[in-house]
Design a protein around this motif. Structure first.
Motif, PDB file in Angstrom:
ATOM      1  N   GLY A 161       0.817  -1.209   0.000  1.00 43.37           N
ATOM      2  CA  GLY A 161       0.000   0.000   0.000  1.00 43.37           C
ATOM      3  C   GLY A 161       0.853   1.262   0.000  1.00 43.37           C
ATOM      4  O   GLY A 161       0.522   2.244  -0.674  1.00 43.37           O
ATOM      5  N   PHE A 162       1.961   1.235   0.748  1.00 46.42           N
ATOM      6  CA  PHE A 162       2.858   2.389   0.757  1.00 46.42           C
ATOM      7  C   PHE A 162       3.439   2.630  -0.637  1.00 46.42           C
ATOM      8  O   PHE A 162       3.581   3.778  -1.079  1.00 46.42           O
ATOM      9  N   PHE A 163       3.796   1.542  -1.336  1.00 45.93           N
ATOM     10  CA  PHE A 163       4.348   1.680  -2.681  1.00 45.93           C
ATOM     11  C   PHE A 163       3.323   2.338  -3.612  1.00 45.93           C
ATOM     12  O   PHE A 163       3.643   3.260  -4.365  1.00 45.93           O
ATOM     13  N   VAL A 164       2.090   1.840  -3.555  1.00 40.89           N
ATOM     14  CA  VAL A 164       1.037   2.370  -4.433  1.00 40.89           C
ATOM     15  C   VAL A 164       0.752   3.834  -4.091  1.00 40.89           C
ATOM     16  O   VAL A 164       0.570   4.669  -4.986  1.00 40.89           O
ATOM     17  N   GLN A 165       0.690   4.146  -2.799  1.00 39.71           N
ATOM     18  CA  GLN A 165       0.469   5.533  -2.388  1.00 39.71           C
ATOM     19  C   GLN A 165       1.553   6.456  -2.940  1.00 39.71           C
ATOM     20  O   GLN A 165       1.267   7.559  -3.412  1.00 39.71           O
ATOM     21  N   ALA A 166       2.787   5.996  -2.854  1.00 43.00           N
ATOM     22  CA  ALA A 166       3.896   6.828  -3.331  1.00 43.00           C
ATOM     23  C   ALA A 166       3.775   7.100  -4.829  1.00 43.00           C
ATOM     24  O   ALA A 166       4.001   8.218  -5.296  1.00 43.00           O
ATOM     25  N   ILE A 167       3.391   6.082  -5.593  1.00 37.14           N
ATOM     26  CA  ILE A 167       3.240   6.243  -7.035  1.00 37.14           C
ATOM     27  C   ILE A 167       2.052   7.140  -7.357  1.00 37.14           C
ATOM     28  O   ILE A 167       2.115   8.013  -8.221  1.00 37.14           O
ATOM     29  N   GLN A 168       0.940   6.936  -6.654  1.00 36.31           N
ATOM     30  CA  GLN A 168      -0.276   7.686  -6.941  1.00 36.31           C
ATOM     31  C   GLN A 168      -0.191   9.143  -6.513  1.00 36.31           C
ATOM     32  O   GLN A 168      -0.603  10.044  -7.232  1.00 36.31           O
ATOM     33  N   THR A 169       0.298   9.366  -5.292  1.00 41.60           N
ATOM     34  CA  THR A 169       0.180  10.686  -4.681  1.00 41.60           C
ATOM     35  C   THR A 169       1.491  11.424  -4.512  1.00 41.60           C
ATOM     36  O   THR A 169       1.487  12.653  -4.363  1.00 41.60           O
ATOM     37  N   GLY A 170       2.605  10.698  -4.485  1.00 43.57           N
ATOM     38  CA  GLY A 170       3.883  11.338  -4.195  1.00 43.57           C
ATOM     39  C   GLY A 170       3.988  11.785  -2.754  1.00 43.57           C
ATOM     40  O   GLY A 170       4.824  12.635  -2.420  1.00 43.57           O
ATOM     41  N   LYS A 171       3.153  11.203  -1.885  1.00 40.86           N
ATOM     42  CA  LYS A 171       3.138  11.581  -0.469  1.00 40.86           C
ATOM     43  C   LYS A 171       3.418  10.360   0.396  1.00 40.86           C
ATOM     44  O   LYS A 171       3.283   9.220  -0.040  1.00 40.86           O
ATOM     45  N   GLY A 172       3.786  10.624   1.635  1.00 39.41           N
ATOM     46  CA  GLY A 172       4.047   9.555   2.580  1.00 39.41           C
ATOM     47  C   GLY A 172       2.764   8.992   3.162  1.00 39.41           C
ATOM     48  O   GLY A 172       1.696   9.608   3.069  1.00 39.41           O
ATOM     49  N   PRO A 173       2.825   7.828   3.806  1.00 42.61           N
ATOM     50  CA  PRO A 173       1.624   7.180   4.343  1.00 42.61           C
ATOM     51  C   PRO A 173       0.938   7.971   5.452  1.00 42.61           C
ATOM     52  O   PRO A 173      -0.292   7.955   5.555  1.00 42.61           O
ATOM     53  N   VAL A 174       1.697   8.674   6.279  1.00 41.75           N
ATOM     54  CA  VAL A 174       1.082   9.441   7.363  1.00 41.75           C
ATOM     55  C   VAL A 174       0.287  10.614   6.800  1.00 41.75           C
ATOM     56  O   VAL A 174      -0.836  10.897   7.241  1.00 41.75           O
ATOM     57  N   GLU A 175       0.845  11.301   5.805  1.00 42.78           N
ATOM     58  CA  GLU A 175       0.128  12.415   5.182  1.00 42.78           C
ATOM     59  C   GLU A 175      -1.122  11.913   4.462  1.00 42.78           C
ATOM     60  O   GLU A 175      -2.180  12.552   4.531  1.00 42.78           O
ATOM     61  N   CYS A 176      -1.011  10.786   3.779  1.00 41.73           N
ATOM     62  CA  CYS A 176      -2.186  10.207   3.106  1.00 41.73           C
ATOM     63  C   CYS A 176      -3.261   9.846   4.117  1.00 41.73           C
ATOM     64  O   CYS A 176      -4.453  10.074   3.880  1.00 41.73           O
ATOM     65  N   TRP A 177      -2.841   9.261   5.233  1.00 38.35           N
ATOM     66  CA  TRP A 177      -3.804   8.900   6.276  1.00 38.35           C
ATOM     67  C   TRP A 177      -4.484  10.142   6.846  1.00 38.35           C
ATOM     68  O   TRP A 177      -5.698  10.160   7.044  1.00 38.35           O
ATOM     69  N   ALA A 178      -3.709  11.194   7.103  1.00 36.23           N
ATOM     70  CA  ALA A 178      -4.277  12.426   7.653  1.00 36.23           C
ATOM     71  C   ALA A 178      -5.278  13.044   6.684  1.00 36.23           C
ATOM     72  O   ALA A 178      -6.348  13.532   7.094  1.00 36.23           O
ATOM     73  N   GLU A 179      -4.966  13.028   5.390  1.00 31.38           N
ATOM     74  CA  GLU A 179      -5.891  13.571   4.394  1.00 31.38           C
ATOM     75  C   GLU A 179      -7.158  12.739   4.313  1.00 31.38           C
ATOM     76  O   GLU A 179      -8.257  13.270   4.130  1.00 31.38           O
ATOM     77  N   HIS A 180      -7.021  11.418   4.434  1.00 36.21           N
ATOM     78  CA  HIS A 180      -8.198  10.556   4.391  1.00 36.21           C
ATOM     79  C   HIS A 180      -9.097  10.789   5.601  1.00 36.21           C
ATOM     80  O   HIS A 180     -10.323  10.830   5.477  1.00 36.21           O
ATOM     81  N   VAL A 181      -8.495  10.951   6.779  1.00 36.26           N
ATOM     82  CA  VAL A 181      -9.284  11.217   7.987  1.00 36.26           C
ATOM     83  C   VAL A 181     -10.023  12.548   7.864  1.00 36.26           C
ATOM     84  O   VAL A 181     -11.181  12.682   8.275  1.00 36.26           O
ATOM     85  N   ALA A 182      -9.360  13.535   7.274  1.00 33.47           N
ATOM     86  CA  ALA A 182      -9.986  14.851   7.112  1.00 33.47           C
ATOM     87  C   ALA A 182     -11.089  14.836   6.064  1.00 33.47           C
ATOM     88  O   ALA A 182     -12.078  15.576   6.186  1.00 33.47           O
ATOM     89  N   ASP A 183     -10.941  14.001   5.030  1.00 34.12           N
ATOM     90  CA  ASP A 183     -11.920  13.944   3.944  1.00 34.12           C
ATOM     91  C   ASP A 183     -12.040  12.493   3.448  1.00 34.12           C
ATOM     92  O   ASP A 183     -11.480  12.142   2.407  1.00 34.12           O
ATOM     93  N   PRO A 184     -12.754  11.642   4.185  1.00 36.76           N
ATOM     94  CA  PRO A 184     -12.798  10.207   3.856  1.00 36.76           C
ATOM     95  C   PRO A 184     -13.317   9.910   2.457  1.00 36.76           C
ATOM     96  O   PRO A 184     -12.844   8.971   1.801  1.00 36.76           O
TER      97      PRO A 184
END
Length: 255
Positions: A211-234
């Protein structure tokens, strides 16, 4: 009887059962090993479990639709590969999350905390400072890093396979002795339960790393930042977001 059976199966030496064993550990040995263990299709597993998957090893839920474990030697090799990868994945998940989480929520600085960007610091003028502190490790040569890692990993793997001063003839996956200073494997039933916990958490960690690999390719962001964005806007920030998926699938949603 369950205690004696578990002792004989997983250690290979018959010992008397320990009367002080907790019911939870005894139940785990029966629940996750042998013919009465949990199976991958639950109550619908009848006829779906190959005969060679007997529940002898931890993490065996009777699923092998591709027949990868039909050959005993292949089964042994795949078990070893899976467990080693699982252990590396668990350490990798901690290593990916910890610097980014500390920088985001505590203000700690690491130079670059996002896991897939951190290594690029070696090419900067200042080099790569471990934990952001040059007094710890101040690496400036990528060749030196590569050779150091190769030597350390080669030594560790050679030790694991062939043994050394800390023990000869040890189990390649569960060496024990000097490698178990806390004595976690002293009791066979507790050891059997810990094996289950290890492989289950390890498999989850391998999925997490993917999942971290896919996140990096998709978003260019780290897993913690992706998680924080998801919590803010699921609903607006998730794995099914078309704009983000297009980066991974190489198509434009407008086409």
């Amino acid at each position: 009887m369950a205690s004696a059976l578990a002792t004989k199966t997983f250690v290979g030496v018959q010992k008397p059962s320990v009367s002080t064993q907790s019911k939870q550990v005894t139940r785990a040995a029966v629940e996750w090993y042998g013919p009465g263990r949990e199976l991958w299709l639950g109550p619908y597993s009848s006829g779906a479990v190959p005969s060679y998957l007997t529940g002898e090893f931890p993490g065996d839920y009777g699923w092998d639709t591709a027949g990868l474990s039909a050959d005993p030697e292949s089964f042994r090799r795949y078990r070893e590969i899976e467990l080693i990868h699982a252990r590396w994945a668990m350490m990798g998940v901690v290593g990916c999350l910890t610097p980014e989480a500390l920088e985001r929520y505590t203000g700690a600085t690491f130079g670059e905390s996002v896991w897939f960007k951190a290594g690029a610091q070696i090419f900067s003028d200042d080099g790569l400072n471990y934990l952001g502190k040059p007094e710890l490790i101040h690496a400036q040569s990528i060749l030196a890093i590569v050779w150091t890692q190769v030597l350390i990993m080669g030594f560790a793997e050679g030790y694991r396979v062939n043994g050394g001063p800390a023990g000869e003839g040890l189990d390649r996956l569960y060496p024990g002795e000097a490698f178990d200073p806390l004595g976690l494997a002293d009791d066979p039933e507790t050891f059997a339960e810990l094996k289950i916990k290890e492989i289950k958490n390890g498999r989850l960690a391998m999925f997490a790393m993917f999942g971290f690999f896919v996140q990096a390719i998709q978003t260019g962001k780290g897993p913690v930042e992706c998680w924080a964005e998801h919590v803010a806007d699921p609903f607006g920030s998730n794995g099914f977001n078309v704009d983000q998926m297009s980066k991974f699938l190489f198509f434009s949603p407008s086409q």
